[in-house]
Design an enzyme around this catalytic site. Structure first.
Site, mmCIF file in Angstrom:
data_model
loop_
_atom_site.group_PDB
_atom_site.id
_atom_site.type_symbol
_atom_site.label_atom_id
_atom_site.label_comp_id
_atom_site.label_asym_id
_atom_site.label_seq_id
_atom_site.Cartn_x
_atom_site.Cartn_y
_atom_site.Cartn_z
ATOM 1 N N CYS A 28 -16.759 30.316 114.119
ATOM 2 C CA CYS A 28 -17.003 29.305 114.492
ATOM 3 C C CYS A 28 -16.578 28.227 113.063
ATOM 4 C CB CYS A 28 -18.523 29.029 114.326
ATOM 5 S SG CYS A 28 -19.089 30.827 115.619
ATOM 6 N N TYR A 57 -10.848 28.928 125.241
ATOM 7 C CA TYR A 57 -11.791 28.030 124.143
ATOM 8 C C TYR A 57 -10.555 27.966 122.804
ATOM 9 C CZ TYR A 57 -15.625 30.951 121.752
ATOM 10 O OH TYR A 57 -15.716 31.748 121.318
HETATM 11 C C1 LIG Z 1 -12.342 31.849 116.507
HETATM 12 C C2 LIG Z 1 -13.384 32.612 117.233
HETATM 13 C C3 LIG Z 1 -14.291 30.646 117.125
HETATM 14 C C4 LIG Z 1 -15.509 30.994 117.838
HETATM 15 N N1 LIG Z 1 -16.273 29.863 117.893
HETATM 16 C C5 LIG Z 1 -17.581 30.021 117.703
HETATM 17 C C6 LIG Z 1 -18.787 28.258 117.869
HETATM 18 O O1 LIG Z 1 -18.087 27.631 117.976
HETATM 19 N N2 LIG Z 1 -19.932 28.475 118.493
HETATM 20 C C7 LIG Z 1 -20.056 29.941 119.104
HETATM 21 O O2 LIG Z 1 -21.041 29.315 118.824
HETATM 22 N N3 LIG Z 1 -19.364 31.029 118.952
HETATM 23 C C8 LIG Z 1 -18.163 31.109 118.447
HETATM 24 N N4 LIG Z 1 -17.837 32.029 118.582
HETATM 25 C C9 LIG Z 1 -18.230 33.540 118.798
HETATM 26 C C10 LIG Z 1 -19.145 33.727 117.753
HETATM 27 O O3 LIG Z 1 -18.646 34.013 116.828
HETATM 28 C C11 LIG Z 1 -19.483 35.127 118.448
HETATM 29 O O4 LIG Z 1 -20.333 34.985 119.641
HETATM 30 C C12 LIG Z 1 -20.908 35.744 117.111
HETATM 31 O O5 LIG Z 1 -19.943 36.000 115.996
HETATM 32 C C13 LIG Z 1 -21.405 36.914 117.579
HETATM 33 O O6 LIG Z 1 -22.006 38.183 116.397
HETATM 34 P P1 LIG Z 1 -22.422 39.239 116.569
HETATM 35 O O7 LIG Z 1 -23.728 39.344 115.615
HETATM 36 O O8 LIG Z 1 -22.503 40.148 117.808
HETATM 37 O O9 LIG Z 1 -21.239 39.626 116.590
HETATM 38 P P2 LIG Z 1 -20.155 39.187 115.020
HETATM 39 O O10 LIG Z 1 -20.906 38.408 114.557
HETATM 40 O O11 LIG Z 1 -18.916 40.043 115.576
HETATM 41 O O12 LIG Z 1 -20.806 40.634 113.535
HETATM 42 C C14 LIG Z 1 -20.766 41.467 113.651
HETATM 43 C C15 LIG Z 1 -19.985 42.278 112.992
HETATM 44 O O13 LIG Z 1 -20.758 44.024 112.669
HETATM 45 C C16 LIG Z 1 -19.375 44.686 112.223
HETATM 46 N N5 LIG Z 1 -19.716 45.730 112.403
HETATM 47 C C17 LIG Z 1 -17.980 46.068 113.559
HETATM 48 N N6 LIG Z 1 -18.279 47.852 114.092
HETATM 49 C C18 LIG Z 1 -18.883 48.090 112.772
HETATM 50 C C19 LIG Z 1 -19.090 49.561 112.527
HETATM 51 N N7 LIG Z 1 -18.694 50.451 113.092
HETATM 52 N N8 LIG Z 1 -19.942 49.476 111.351
HETATM 53 C C20 LIG Z 1 -20.845 48.103 110.276
HETATM 54 N N9 LIG Z 1 -20.372 47.488 110.533
HETATM 55 C C21 LIG Z 1 -19.889 47.129 111.875
HETATM 56 C C22 LIG Z 1 -18.169 43.671 112.075
HETATM 57 O O14 LIG Z 1 -17.650 44.201 111.313
HETATM 58 C C23 LIG Z 1 -19.059 42.064 112.453
HETATM 59 O O15 LIG Z 1 -18.861 42.112 111.224
HETATM 60 C C24 LIG Z 1 -16.122 32.467 117.847
HETATM 61 C C25 LIG Z 1 -15.918 33.048 118.225
HETATM 62 C C26 LIG Z 1 -13.871 33.225 117.727
HETATM 63 C C27 LIG Z 1 -13.470 34.043 117.653
#
Ligand SMILES: Cc1cc2nc3c(=O)[nH]c(=O)nc-3n(C[C@H](O)[C@H](O)[C@H](O)COP(=O)(O)OP(=O)(O)OC[C@H]3O[C@@H](n4cnc5c(N)ncnc54)[C@H](O)[C@@H]3O)c2cc1C
Length: 466
Positions: A46, A182
């Protein structure tokens, strides 16, 4: 006693939110991050995306400037400067996230974490960077990764959003974006605005499956009007390198480009596999998402999941479309409240607003017209299309579209959809109205804020012809 009351695997939006909230209620919390704290949103999603979107937006303003009394000459691009500035800002945010964890008293483990198969009594054992910690509960918040279609020959020659948003590279002369979600629309729009000759390649007719059909059609027309080429109904078969250029063999013939972006979806599987979940009997869906209930409990007591790594309790919700930062954060906080503050919090999924930061933007909250009909609602649709004030002086042919989906019997507004400038900013406000259960009569008696585009949402009196 275990080392931690809660061990969070993954320092992204959901993991950090849960860890901080749990620690604020006195829990002893550890968190592991294998890449950079902040996760997808902050590091490669994001935030860098929005910064590049802002950069791209200047192209339109330069085009309009003359009519508004500004001679700016021929603007010169410094695309790599934007990428360097973007990365500097992301590093700053990464530092802030780390300090926020420290000040909350959460212990950060830098490295890839996995669950050991054996337990320490009732407690789990988590192994990270050569250390083993024990924890009474484990949260899986590992997010997802870009999906590369199986069997696409030469896929390693393409890049994904990870590289586009993390690396510094010259602006490609010719760009091909494969994928209609998107992320594909956003990246294609951004690089196109900077001057890449861009083609967006879709398997279907329109991008953004699942969004309101009129929104999809209007956005597609606006993207094409802006010069972005859309190739419909084709799939990639192979990517080959010829000199410095790439050729993508497709079901509709070859396409040439200097850079190919694969924006073909994201999957949790690469992150949830090899975590040691199977040994504990944690159920995952076919995409690799941890199956959870509405309290984010997995099938194994003591193991929880939130955010993109989970199915967001899809069995009881309409599970698609929730892989968003605010959802991961809300789920992480709700879990911490339930576990450590005896305060059950329900995340409101039904009015999750979302925006596509293309040029123009598209944004939506609530039900699309098609979805409302599928769910059996008897609806009336209100719609307006107009040229926004900003473009009239320059005579630019830009169109904004707004649409309301209203349930006839209750008069409740079920969906709000928009294509046009600032759509995301506008829809956020209307999301409050929908969450509060606003009716069309509430919209009608709301005084307009003039002159804005947003006022059109409260001045649509006539239903659209059926
Ligand atoms: C290009 C792009 C644009 C986006 N734009 C938007 C937007 O405009 N608005 C919006 O709301 N959402 C957006 N998103 C979606 C949003 O980024 C995700 O929904 C959000 O980051 C999910 O959060 P999370 O905590 O589930 O996972 P993540 O943020 O992916 O965090 C997971 C973390 O776990 C770590 N990890 C993985 N495996 C391990 C392990 N075994 N040990 C230790 N660490 C580990 C990873 O390195 C990562 O840092 C976008 C995504 C992308 C790819």
């Amino acid at each position: 006693l275990a080392d931690f009351d809660l061990f969070v695997i993954g320092g992204g939006s959901g993991g950090v939110a849960c860890a901080r909230r749990a620690a604020s209620h006195g829990a002893r919390v550890g968190i592991a991050e294998s890449s950079r704290v902040g996760g997808t949103c902050v590091i490669r999603g994001c935030v860098p995306k929005k910064q590049m979107h802002y950069g791209a937006h200047f192209a339109e303003y330069f085009r309009l400037a003359g009519s508004y009394g500004w001679d700016v000459g021929t603007p010169e691009r410094a695309f790599e400067r934007l990428l360097e500035n973007r990365n500097r800002e992301i590093s700053r945010l990464n530092g802030i996230y780390i300090r926020m964890l420290e000040s909350a008293g959460v212990r950060l483990f830098e490295g890839h974490a996995r669950l050991r198969p054996e337990r320490d009594g009732e407690d789990f054992r988590v192994e990270v960077a050569g250390e083993t910690a024990t924890a009474a509960r484990v949260l899986v918040a590992v997010g997802g990764r870009p999906h590369v279609p199986d069997g696409l020959l030469g896929s390693e020659l393409a890049v994904t959003s990870d590289e586009v948003l993390e690396e510094v590279y010259p602006l490609p002369e010719r760009l091909l974006v494969i994928g209609a979600g998107y992320i594909g629309v956003e990246l294609a729009s951004i690089l196109h605005a900077f001057g890449s000759e861009t083609t967006l390649m879709l398997r279907g007719e329109y991008p953004l499956r699942g969004f309101d059909q009129e929104l999809r059609e209007c956005l597609t027309a606006e993207l094409e009007h802006g010069g972005l080429a859309i190739r419909r109904g084709i799939v990639p078969l192979a990517i080959r390198k010829e000199g410095n250029a790439l050729t993508v063999e497709t079901s509709g013939g070859p396409l040439q480009a200097d850079k190919v972006i694969l924006a073909t979806g994201r999957r949790p599987a690469p992150n949830t596999e090899g975590l040691g979940l199977d040994a504990h009997g944690v159920k995952r869906d076919p995409m690799g998402a941890v199956c959870v209930d509405l309290q984010y409990r997995s099938s194994t007591p003591g193991i929880f999941a939130v955010g993109d790594a989970s199915n967001h309790a899809a069995a009881s919700l309409d599970g698609e479309g929730f892989d968003l930062t605010p959802i991961a954060i809300a789920e992480g906080r709700a879990l911490a409240e339930g576990l450590f503050n005896d305060n059950p919090v329900e995340v409101c999924y039904t009015t999750t607003p979302t925006a596509v930061f293309g040029l123009p933007q598209a944004s939506t909250v609530g039900l699309s017209e098609e979805r409302a009909r599928t769910l059996g609602h008897d609806i009336t649709v209100y719609r307006t299309r107009f040229r926004p004030l900003l473009y009239t002086l320059a005579g630019a042919e830009r169109r904004t579209m707004m649409k309301l989906v209203v349930e006839r019997g209750t008069d409740r507004v079920l969906g709000c959809h928009m294509v046009g400038d600032d759509a995301g900013e506008i829809i956020q406000g209307f999301a409050v109205a929908l969450t509060a259960g606003a009716t069309k009569a509430d919209f009608d008696r709301t005084v307009a804020l003039h002159p804005t585009a947003a006022e059109e949402f409260v001045t649509m009196y006539q239903p659209a012809p059926a």
